[in-house]
Write a protein that holds these residues in place. Structure first.
Motif, PDB file in Angstrom:
ATOM      1  N   SER A  87       0.816  -1.206   0.000  1.00 53.40           N
ATOM      2  CA  SER A  87       0.000   0.000   0.000  1.00 53.40           C
ATOM      3  C   SER A  87       0.854   1.262   0.000  1.00 53.40           C
ATOM      4  O   SER A  87       0.329   2.368  -0.075  1.00 53.40           O
ATOM      5  CB  SER A  87      -0.919  -0.009   1.211  1.00 53.40           C
ATOM      6  OG  SER A  87      -0.157  -0.171   2.371  1.00 53.40           O
ATOM      7  N   THR A 129      -1.422   6.003   2.154  1.00 50.19           N
ATOM      8  CA  THR A 129      -1.543   4.596   1.736  1.00 50.19           C
ATOM      9  C   THR A 129      -2.393   4.489   0.482  1.00 50.19           C
ATOM     10  O   THR A 129      -3.356   5.235   0.318  1.00 50.19           O
ATOM     11  CB  THR A 129      -2.234   3.779   2.841  1.00 50.19           C
ATOM     12  OG1 THR A 129      -3.401   4.477   3.245  1.00 50.19           O
ATOM     13  CG2 THR A 129      -1.344   3.589   4.034  1.00 50.19           C
ATOM     14  N   PHE A 130      -2.074   3.539  -0.350  1.00 46.37           N
ATOM     15  CA  PHE A 130      -2.760   3.300  -1.625  1.00 46.37           C
ATOM     16  C   PHE A 130      -2.715   4.535  -2.536  1.00 46.37           C
ATOM     17  O   PHE A 130      -3.580   4.704  -3.380  1.00 46.37           O
ATOM     18  CB  PHE A 130      -4.220   2.882  -1.403  1.00 46.37           C
ATOM     19  CG  PHE A 130      -4.385   1.660  -0.538  1.00 46.37           C
ATOM     20  CD1 PHE A 130      -3.965   0.412  -0.987  1.00 46.37           C
ATOM     21  CD2 PHE A 130      -4.921   1.755   0.736  1.00 46.37           C
ATOM     22  CE1 PHE A 130      -4.095  -0.711  -0.177  1.00 46.37           C
ATOM     23  CE2 PHE A 130      -5.054   0.640   1.545  1.00 46.37           C
ATOM     24  CZ  PHE A 130      -4.636  -0.595   1.087  1.00 46.37           C
ATOM     25  N   ASN A 148      -2.848   3.714  -6.083  1.00 44.39           N
ATOM     26  CA  ASN A 148      -3.945   2.868  -6.537  1.00 44.39           C
ATOM     27  C   ASN A 148      -5.288   3.545  -6.251  1.00 44.39           C
ATOM     28  O   ASN A 148      -5.884   3.346  -5.196  1.00 44.39           O
ATOM     29  CB  ASN A 148      -3.868   1.510  -5.822  1.00 44.39           C
ATOM     30  CG  ASN A 148      -4.731   0.478  -6.487  1.00 44.39           C
ATOM     31  OD1 ASN A 148      -5.710   0.795  -7.133  1.00 44.39           O
ATOM     32  ND2 ASN A 148      -4.355  -0.786  -6.320  1.00 44.39           N
ATOM     33  N   SER A 149      -5.715   4.346  -7.210  1.00 37.26           N
ATOM     34  CA  SER A 149      -6.949   5.121  -6.979  1.00 37.26           C
ATOM     35  C   SER A 149      -8.183   4.223  -6.924  1.00 37.26           C
ATOM     36  O   SER A 149      -9.199   4.602  -6.350  1.00 37.26           O
ATOM     37  CB  SER A 149      -7.109   6.168  -8.062  1.00 37.26           C
ATOM     38  OG  SER A 149      -7.149   5.535  -9.315  1.00 37.26           O
ATOM     39  N   ILE A 183      -8.564   1.430  -5.260  1.00 34.80           N
ATOM     40  CA  ILE A 183      -8.822   1.022  -3.873  1.00 34.80           C
ATOM     41  C   ILE A 183      -9.381   2.202  -3.075  1.00 34.80           C
ATOM     42  O   ILE A 183     -10.308   2.036  -2.279  1.00 34.80           O
ATOM     43  CB  ILE A 183      -7.541   0.446  -3.231  1.00 34.80           C
ATOM     44  CG1 ILE A 183      -7.243  -0.899  -3.888  1.00 34.80           C
ATOM     45  CG2 ILE A 183      -7.701   0.279  -1.726  1.00 34.80           C
ATOM     46  CD1 ILE A 183      -6.055  -1.622  -3.365  1.00 34.80           C
ATOM     47  N   ILE A 184      -8.826   3.379  -3.316  1.00 36.87           N
ATOM     48  CA  ILE A 184      -9.329   4.566  -2.603  1.00 36.87           C
ATOM     49  C   ILE A 184     -10.805   4.786  -2.959  1.00 36.87           C
ATOM     50  O   ILE A 184     -11.629   5.055  -2.077  1.00 36.87           O
ATOM     51  CB  ILE A 184      -8.499   5.821  -2.971  1.00 36.87           C
ATOM     52  CG1 ILE A 184      -7.035   5.643  -2.565  1.00 36.87           C
ATOM     53  CG2 ILE A 184      -9.105   7.080  -2.353  1.00 36.87           C
ATOM     54  CD1 ILE A 184      -6.758   5.667  -1.092  1.00 36.87           C
ATOM     55  N   SER A 234      -8.667  -7.492   2.019  1.00 40.28           N
ATOM     56  CA  SER A 234      -7.539  -6.579   2.188  1.00 40.28           C
ATOM     57  C   SER A 234      -6.422  -7.252   2.980  1.00 40.28           C
ATOM     58  O   SER A 234      -5.239  -7.104   2.671  1.00 40.28           O
ATOM     59  CB  SER A 234      -8.027  -5.299   2.841  1.00 40.28           C
ATOM     60  OG  SER A 234      -7.359  -5.023   3.977  1.00 40.28           O
ATOM     61  N   SER A 263      -2.753  -8.113   1.289  1.00 37.13           N
ATOM     62  CA  SER A 263      -1.481  -7.555   1.750  1.00 37.13           C
ATOM     63  C   SER A 263      -0.521  -8.633   2.206  1.00 37.13           C
ATOM     64  O   SER A 263       0.688  -8.496   1.992  1.00 37.13           O
ATOM     65  CB  SER A 263      -1.658  -6.525   2.839  1.00 37.13           C
ATOM     66  OG  SER A 263      -2.789  -6.727   3.497  1.00 37.13           O
ATOM     67  N   SER A 294       1.879  -1.021  -9.196  1.00 40.27           N
ATOM     68  CA  SER A 294       1.541  -2.437  -9.258  1.00 40.27           C
ATOM     69  C   SER A 294       1.096  -2.770 -10.674  1.00 40.27           C
ATOM     70  O   SER A 294       0.682  -1.895 -11.431  1.00 40.27           O
ATOM     71  CB  SER A 294       0.410  -2.733  -8.292  1.00 40.27           C
ATOM     72  OG  SER A 294       0.732  -2.251  -7.035  1.00 40.27           O
ATOM     73  N   GLN A 315      -3.683  -4.613  -9.642  1.00 39.88           N
ATOM     74  CA  GLN A 315      -4.538  -3.475  -9.317  1.00 39.88           C
ATOM     75  C   GLN A 315      -6.013  -3.845  -9.383  1.00 39.88           C
ATOM     76  O   GLN A 315      -6.813  -3.353  -8.608  1.00 39.88           O
ATOM     77  CB  GLN A 315      -4.276  -2.344 -10.299  1.00 39.88           C
ATOM     78  CG  GLN A 315      -3.128  -1.469  -9.868  1.00 39.88           C
ATOM     79  CD  GLN A 315      -3.120  -0.168 -10.622  1.00 39.88           C
ATOM     80  OE1 GLN A 315      -3.843   0.010 -11.591  1.00 39.88           O
ATOM     81  NE2 GLN A 315      -2.279   0.735 -10.198  1.00 39.88           N
ATOM     82  N   HIS A 375      -4.926   7.017   4.368  1.00 41.34           N
ATOM     83  CA  HIS A 375      -5.846   7.888   3.642  1.00 41.34           C
ATOM     84  C   HIS A 375      -7.133   7.968   4.484  1.00 41.34           C
ATOM     85  O   HIS A 375      -7.494   7.001   5.156  1.00 41.34           O
ATOM     86  CB  HIS A 375      -6.135   7.276   2.262  1.00 41.34           C
ATOM     87  CG  HIS A 375      -6.933   8.177   1.378  1.00 41.34           C
ATOM     88  ND1 HIS A 375      -8.301   8.198   1.386  1.00 41.34           N
ATOM     89  CD2 HIS A 375      -6.552   9.115   0.469  1.00 41.34           C
ATOM     90  CE1 HIS A 375      -8.728   9.093   0.510  1.00 41.34           C
ATOM     91  NE2 HIS A 375      -7.691   9.664  -0.052  1.00 41.34           N
TER      92      HIS A 375
END
Lengths: 143, 471
Positions: A2, A20-21, A24-25, A27-28, A72, A76, A100, A105, B319
């Motif tokens: 992440s 974090t992340f 990787n949008s 996951i957000i 998740s 990880s 990634s 992703q 986040h």
């Protein structure tokens, strides 16, 4: 992973996002949707919970929570193991943001969507069961 | 402004920042006082509050005598060096040289803690850490209310607040600590280092202390012992929330000459992220516990704390969406854990294990899942699940549960742990302090029973026809 950083220098001297992340949008976005669902659940629950009486169970939200945490966690642990295996080759990489692979992703959100969908199916099933039960009770009543 | 004035300004800003953050942190203690006082029954309210107040003295002084030194002397022990002290040769190696410079300022006889114009910062760091220590001990205090001897609590608070927690901080929070240097451990807001240690320490003590009289029926089923003043409990938790913002702000490092804010591990961070993430964790935690506990007011307000603790370890990196989901998850599970603990026969009066022990453990492990792969420094491993798991287990078991169980077991063997049965029934306010918390209302159950009888007799006598009086 992440972390959007690949080496200490890059992280320690960063000017900009460190979250974090960050790489990787997807996951957000997914987490934002989960957060919004939780918030809506809260509003819904505030109408249904009265004097400590149990609220009606909501399989969609519960399955969403379980899915989010399980996937998740699994992803990880998997990623960290893979990273450790490929550690020597990574040191040769240029110090740039870790991106990634597309497969990685999309793997997580797809799994989550499928699990959420299965949660939805579960709810439909439970609703069907509930209706069936109701019908049976009514039938028994009038017999 | 000349260069000398600019340099002094940097020092003054750091000194002021930690000073005021620590003053606000004292609100945590005010909050615990109100929270625990409200959670106790009327016959124990003053004893509970006085016990909490005494934490300031027991931990404050013990932390000056040895706690501050423990924090600076234990980081290398036992993995990468020995315990540092007056017997250590500072020239052993580079790490020892750097660490010894701080160790020498932490002896009670050091002039760094006395008024000294050459050192503005050691004293404010001592102040901040002493308050961290008092907070840690206060977590224990709530779990034990209404049946622990004050002397026993003082001993336990010293062991936890001035030693075991401090060792955890030395290993997991000190930049020289081996949790960090050997495992890449990351615990920004002290999820395991403070909350995990104290929650599990409390669990160990509770096993020896036993439940309050009347908590379980003949079949061993738990019966509710309701807080005497739930509104006071809620106000107390609001004060704790305010203090928590300060606690987390005090985890930020900004020193004279710095060009950016860092965590204690030297990694970049912002104070703004603490503002956002603490707020979201608080909000999300409250709704998590509200839904999970079916609107139980006690659990709902504790949910805010559970949320903050669940995200504390990675708050500098998460986040906001991660914070919302994780805080909700931790606070959602917290009431279930607290009720499980109650069902298995452990009477944790304020749910300290659920909020601090469980959420501290969760918060620390969550970094290994949700903030993996962060580099923290040259030669320091990346953040990862194993790097979080091993130190967290050391915190909760070796520095939390075992010392808590061991110390309380010893106290129990010498009959120094629990108040006698008759004192517990009469209430600790009368037994320990000789005064009731609410004397004008006579709300003590023993006396209220007598009053009720007296009242009923008086009323009955008034209703009886008096001789010579026409109805």
């Amino acid at each position: 992973m992440s972390s959007p950083f690949s080496n200490p220098k890059e992280f320690l001297e960063v000017e900009g996002p460190i979250y974090t992340f960050g790489n990787n949008s997807t996951i957000i976005t997914f987490l934002l949707i989960v957060s919004a669902v939780l918030f809506l659940w809260f509003i819904y629950a505030s109408y249904t919970i009265k004097s400590g009486k149990p609220a009606p169970k909501n399989p969609v939200v519960l399955s969403l929570l379980i899915a989010a945490s399980t996937v998740s966690f699994a992803s990880s642990v998997y990623n960290s193991t893979v990273e450790k295996i490929y550690q020597p080759s990574r040191t040769k990489e240029t110090p740039s943001r870790v991106s990634s692979s597309n497969k990685q992703q999309w793997q997580l959100p797809m799994t989550l969507i499928s699990m959420v969908a299965s949660g939805g199916l579960l709810q439909r099933r439970s609703l069907k069961n509930h209706r069936k039960k109701r019908k049976t009770i009514k039938r028994n009543k009038y017999q | 402004m000349n260069a000398e004035a600019q340099e002094f300004l940097g020092t003054f800003i750091s000194e002021s920042y930690y000073f005021y953050a620590s003053v606000f942190m004292l609100l945590i203690h005010a909050g615990f006082l109100a929270y625990e006082g409200g959670a106790s029954r009327t016959k124990n309210v003053l004893a509970t509050m006085v016990k909490n107040l005494l934490t300031l003295s027991s931990v404050g002084l013990a932390f000056f005598f040895f706690g501050w030194w423990v924090y600076n002397a234990f980081p290398l022990f036992p993995v990468s060096g020995g315990i540092l002290g007056p017997w250590t040769n500072p020239a052993t190696n580079e790490t020892v040289t750097a660490a010894m410079a701080v160790v020498e300022t932490s002896y009670p006889w050091s002039d760094a803690l006395a008024p000294n114009t050459a050192d503005h910062l050691t004293g404010v760091f001592f102040f901040a850490f002493a308050l961290f220590a008092m907070t840690t001990a206060s977590i224990l205090s709530g779990a034990l209310i209404e049946r622990v001897k004050i002397g026993a609590y003082i001993i336990l608070s010293i062991v936890l607040g001035s030693f075991t927690w401090v060792v955890a901080a030395a290993w997991g929070w000190n930049p020289f600590g081996w949790f960090y240097t050997a495992f890449g451990y990351h615990d920004f807001g002290c999820s395991a280092v403070v909350h995990g240690v104290s929650g599990f320490f409390a669990l160990g003590v509770l096993l020896n202390l036993g439940p309050r009289i009347g908590k379980y029926d003949e079949r061993g089923n738990p019966k509710p012992i309701l807080p005497h003043n739930l509104p006071l409990t809620m106000v107390g938790l609001m004060l704790i929330f305010v203090g928590f913002y300060a606690f987390l702000a005090a985890c930020l490092i900004f020193l004279p000459g710095y060009t950016r804010e860092t965590t204690i591990y030297g990694t970049p961070m912002t104070l703004a992220s603490i503002g956002v993430n603490t707020t979201l964790a608080l909000a999300s935690g409250i709704i998590g516990a509200y839904i999970s506990s079916k609107a139980d007011p006690f659990f709902t307000i504790s949910g805010g704390l559970a949320g903050i603790i669940s995200v504390g370890a990675g708050m500098d990196l998460y986040h906001p969406t991660v914070v919302i989901v994780l805080a909700f998850f931790g606070a959602f599970l917290m009431p279930k854990v607290a009720l499980f603990i109650e069902r298995i026969g452990i009477d944790d009066a304020v749910g300290a294990f659920g909020v601090h022990g469980f959420c501290g453990l969760l918060g620390s492990l969550a970094v290994g899942v949700l903030a993996t792969g962060y580099p923290q420094g040259e030669g320091v491993p990346l953040t990862g699940f194993i790097g979080q798991l091993i130190p967290t287990l050391v915190c909760v078991i070796i520095l939390g549960f075992i010392p808590g169980y061991g110390t309380s077991w010893l106290l129990k063997k010498f009959n120094l742990l629990r108040v006698p049965r008759d004192e517990e029934i009469a209430g600790l306010d009368i037994a320990d302090l000789g005064v009731e918390g609410y004397p004008e209302y006579s709300m003590n159950w023993a006396t209220s029973a007598i009053n009720a009888q007296q009242r009923s007799e008086t009323v009955a006598s008034r209703l009886e026809p008096q001789p010579g009086v026409q109805e």
